[in-house]
Design an enzyme around this catalytic site. Structure first.
Site, PDB file in Angstrom:
ATOM      1  N   GLY A 199     -22.344  -0.701  11.202  1.00 20.28           N
ATOM      2  CA  GLY A 199     -23.588  -1.255  10.670  1.00 20.28           C
ATOM      3  C   GLY A 199     -24.087  -0.610   9.383  1.00 20.28           C
ATOM      4  O   GLY A 199     -25.272  -0.722   9.061  1.00 20.28           O
TER       5      GLY A 199
ATOM      6  N   HIS B 202     -17.071  -9.265   2.395  1.00 21.88           N
ATOM      7  CA  HIS B 202     -15.659  -9.161   2.761  1.00 21.88           C
ATOM      8  C   HIS B 202     -15.005  -8.088   1.893  1.00 21.88           C
ATOM      9  O   HIS B 202     -15.219  -8.056   0.678  1.00 21.88           O
ATOM     10  CB  HIS B 202     -14.964 -10.511   2.546  1.00 21.88           C
TER      11      HIS B 202
HETATM   12  C1  GAR Z   1     -17.158  -3.414   5.859  1.00 22.28           C
HETATM   13  O1  GAR Z   1     -16.157  -2.810   5.091  1.00 22.28           O
HETATM   14  C2  GAR Z   1     -17.111  -4.916   5.682  1.00 22.28           C
HETATM   15  O2  GAR Z   1     -16.782  -5.323   4.383  1.00 22.28           O
HETATM   16  C3  GAR Z   1     -16.019  -5.297   6.644  1.00 22.28           C
HETATM   17  O3  GAR Z   1     -16.219  -4.483   7.768  1.00 22.28           O
HETATM   18  C4  GAR Z   1     -16.860  -3.267   7.358  1.00 22.28           C
HETATM   19  C5  GAR Z   1     -18.114  -3.106   8.175  1.00 22.28           C
HETATM   20  O4  GAR Z   1     -18.684  -1.832   7.991  1.00 22.28           O
HETATM   21  N1  GAR Z   1     -16.093  -6.683   6.986  1.00 22.28           N
HETATM   22  C6  GAR Z   1     -15.033  -7.411   7.322  1.00 22.28           C
HETATM   23  O5  GAR Z   1     -13.908  -6.963   7.379  1.00 22.28           O
HETATM   24  C7  GAR Z   1     -15.339  -8.848   7.615  1.00 22.28           C
HETATM   25  N2  GAR Z   1     -14.147  -9.606   7.801  1.00 22.28           N
HETATM   26  P1  GAR Z   1     -20.185  -1.573   8.466  1.00 22.28           P
HETATM   27  O6  GAR Z   1     -20.272  -2.013   9.920  1.00 22.28           O
HETATM   28  O7  GAR Z   1     -20.353  -0.096   8.305  1.00 22.28           O
HETATM   29  O8  GAR Z   1     -21.097  -2.368   7.584  1.00 22.28           O
END
Ligand code: GAR
Length: 199
Positions: free
Chosen positions: A13, A110
């Site tokens: 998150g 993304h």
């Molecule tokens: C982030 O790097 C986001 O870009 C990626 O997951 C991570 C979440 O981190 N999203 C995807 O891969 C979507 N397909 P977070 O929970 O610390 O924000």
């Protein structure tokens, strides 16, 4: 009146926190709800600490039934009168019916320079392809995975010896810069792509 924003997460998150922290003062939106599909998502505790209401819709409670999972999600979003949804590390694929309901009102971040590397394992795939730059994209969510109109991108250099983890670690702070700026513009009606360059 500020726009009521719901943020969907699956994990740590950190992007949710960056968005929520930005949504104060003259920002056109406010984080009104955080939903996770995983009850163990670390982001839920961070949302609690930020005093944002949370909900869990565990996809495992709906085996083989994406429609019912999404109906439960939608009901909670409606109940909280959410107007715009920000996907922030939400790792479930959404059906065309759900994306249609939120058309023009749902954005995603993304970890690649779309249209390159839709889907998973973006950092490793960028390395395998010998890319000299990599980055992240915020886009509107449409029926096709990671394919909606691009609202912003941040790019960075790939360095010799980089691993997928090193790319992920270096990209995340750029995500935290890009996503809040793009959401702010989006809620103000500005959908012109914002390009940040950290190369
Ligand atoms: C982030 O790097 C986001 O870009 C990626 O997951 C991570 C979440 O981190 N999203 C995807 O891969 C979507 N397909 P977070 O929970 O610390 O924000």
């Amino acid at each position: 009146m500020t726009t009521r924003v719901g943020i969907l997460i699956s994990g740590g998150g950190s992007n949710m926190v960056a968005l929520a922290r930005d949504m104060t003062g003259d920002h056109p939106g406010r984080a009104r709800l955080v939903i996770s599909n995983d009850p163990g998502a670390g982001g839920l505790l961070k949302a609690n600490a930020l005093k944002i209401p949370t909900a869990v819709v565990d996809h495992r409670d709906f085996p083989g039934n994406r429609e019912e999972f999404e109906a439960a999600l939608h009901a909670i979003l409606e109940e909280a009168r959410i107007e715009v949804v920000a996907l922030a590390g939400f790792m479930r694929i959404l059906t065309p019916a759900f994306t249609a309901r939120w058309a023009g009102r749902m954005v995603n971040i993304h970890p690649s320079l779309l249209p390159k590397y839709r889907g998973l394992h973006t950092h490793q795939r960028a390395l395998d392809a010998g890319e000299v730059e990599h980055g992240c994209t915020v886009h509107e969510v449409t029926a096709d995975l990671d394919d909606g109109p691009i609202l912003g991108q941040a790019r960075m250099a790939v360095r010799p010896g980089d691993t997928a983890q090193m790319l992920a670690d270096r990209l995340l702070p750029l995500e935290h810069q890009l996503y809040p700026q793009v959401l702010r513009r989006f809620l103000a009606g500005n959908r012109a792509p914002l390009m940040l360059d950290a190369v």
